[in-house]
Motif scaffolding. Structure first.
Motif, PDB file in Angstrom:
ATOM      1  N   ARG A  77       0.741  -1.016   0.032  1.00 28.86           N
ATOM      2  CA  ARG A  77       0.104  -0.163   0.048  1.00 28.86           C
ATOM      3  C   ARG A  77       0.578   0.988  -0.132  1.00 28.86           C
ATOM      4  N   LEU A  78       2.576   1.443   0.855  1.00 29.95           N
ATOM      5  CA  LEU A  78       2.514   2.381  -0.304  1.00 29.95           C
ATOM      6  C   LEU A  78       3.743   2.777  -1.153  1.00 29.95           C
ATOM      7  N   GLN A  79       3.095   1.382  -2.273  1.00 32.57           N
ATOM      8  CA  GLN A  79       3.965   1.600  -3.677  1.00 32.57           C
ATOM      9  C   GLN A  79       3.396   2.978  -4.888  1.00 32.57           C
ATOM     10  N   PRO A  80       2.061   3.714  -4.089  1.00 35.02           N
ATOM     11  CA  PRO A  80       2.012   4.806  -5.015  1.00 35.02           C
ATOM     12  C   PRO A  80       2.068   5.419  -4.347  1.00 35.02           C
ATOM     13  N   ILE A  81       3.236   5.959  -3.282  1.00 37.22           N
ATOM     14  CA  ILE A  81       3.835   6.971  -2.463  1.00 37.22           C
ATOM     15  C   ILE A  81       5.473   6.998  -3.192  1.00 37.22           C
ATOM     16  N   ILE A  82       5.577   5.666  -3.535  1.00 37.50           N
ATOM     17  CA  ILE A  82       7.172   5.023  -4.460  1.00 37.50           C
ATOM     18  C   ILE A  82       7.229   5.470  -5.261  1.00 37.50           C
ATOM     19  N   VAL A  90      10.375  22.818 -10.264  1.00 35.38           N
ATOM     20  CA  VAL A  90       9.616  22.347  -9.030  1.00 35.38           C
ATOM     21  C   VAL A  90       8.586  21.701  -9.099  1.00 35.38           C
ATOM     22  N   GLU A  91       9.494  20.236  -8.212  1.00 34.57           N
ATOM     23  CA  GLU A  91       8.597  18.940  -8.563  1.00 34.57           C
ATOM     24  C   GLU A  91       8.045  18.504  -7.378  1.00 34.57           C
ATOM     25  N   LEU A  92       6.610  18.075  -6.828  1.00 41.26           N
ATOM     26  CA  LEU A  92       5.993  17.447  -6.156  1.00 41.26           C
ATOM     27  C   LEU A  92       6.613  16.140  -5.720  1.00 41.26           C
ATOM     28  N   ASP A  93       7.176  15.744  -4.258  1.00 42.08           N
ATOM     29  CA  ASP A  93       7.840  14.361  -5.278  1.00 42.08           C
ATOM     30  C   ASP A  93       7.546  13.482  -3.531  1.00 42.08           C
ATOM     31  N   LEU A  94       6.654  12.961  -3.441  1.00 45.49           N
ATOM     32  CA  LEU A  94       6.470  12.116  -2.257  1.00 45.49           C
ATOM     33  C   LEU A  94       7.071  11.275  -1.505  1.00 45.49           C
TER      34      LEU A  94
END
Length: 249
Positions: free
Chosen positions: A87-92, A138-142
């Motif tokens: 479930r953490l893979q969407p962030i990664i 600028v890049e959004l990076d979770l």
């Protein structure tokens, strides 16, 4: 602070300051990465992993160094279950434009008040930066977490794109840091330039102006107080003429 709200205007100013600084130094290709701890906290709370959030953030923050497989292996060694890792893979692995990422994150965190607050803050920052022409930098990076636990909101890191080196600038929002020193409730936002790494980047890209490498061209030998008094006006004139001049101590 006004009407009970914390302003995040300064967070929107930080990337502008960073951009102007590195542009002035001649560094053309760099990326300002942005994230928000509220998004991460909301996501981990949703997964029931709040108690391990700090460990997870520190591990995910290593993605650039050890890759996805390395991150997942370290999460396993930290005792994170296979279900939680899945479930953490969407962030990664989150992909897309900044706006597309925010839309996906907002949907995932639709039941998290904290997470949605983080989305709102990031959107404000990114929209503000579009208005001053910085949206392509600028890049959004979770995966960005910053290792220090005192960050509470926006976080930033900067990477030079043409040199293999870690972050050269970092910082963010910390609302509770002063409480450690007996002064709770005083918000702060700030960042630091990594002087040593910036020095290495400028060296690697040969960005130092030639005049910055010019040493002393004229040296006045110092024989005493009277001679010093005579030499000082000459030193000043030479410097005004652009000649690197030194008076021996």
């Amino acid at each position: 602070i006004g009407d009970g709200k914390l302003s995040i205007t300064n967070e929107a100013e930080i990337p502008s300051i960073i951009y102007r600084t590195f542009s002035t130094l001649g560094l053309r290709r760099f990326q300002i990465r942005v994230n928000n701890r509220k998004i991460l906290n909301g996501f981990y709370a949703m997964l029931g992993l709040s108690e391990k959030a700090g460990d997870i953030m520190r591990t995910v923050d290593k993605l650039d160094k050890i890759g996805v497989d390395g991150v997942n292996a370290e999460l396993r060694s930290d005792g994170i279950s296979e279900e939680a890792i899945a479930r953490l893979q969407p962030i990664i692995n989150l992909q897309g434009t900044n706006d597309e990422k925010l839309t996906i994150i907002a949907e995932v965190l639709r039941e998290s008040e904290t997470g949605l607050k983080g989305v709102e803050e990031v959107r404000f920052i990114l929209d503000t930066l579009k208005g001053v022409g910085l949206h392509n930098t600028v890049e959004l990076d979770l995966t960005l977490a910053r290792g220090l636990n005192y960050y509470t909101g926006a976080i930033f890191e900067v990477k030079a794109l043409d040199v293999e080196i870690g972050s050269i600038t970092g910082g963010g929002r910390y609302d509770n840091l002063t409480g450690i020193f007996g002064m709770p409730g005083l918000s702060g936002v700030g960042f630091s330039f990594g002087a040593d790494r910036i020095y290495d980047v400028l060296n690697a890209l040969d960005l130092y102006p030639k005049e910055s490498r010019q040493g002393t061209e004229v040296l006045f030998i110092n024989f005493g107080d009277a001679e010093t008094a005579y030499c000082m006006p000459l030193v000043a004139k030479l410097r005004q003429a652009g000649i690197a001049t030194e008076l021996f101590p």
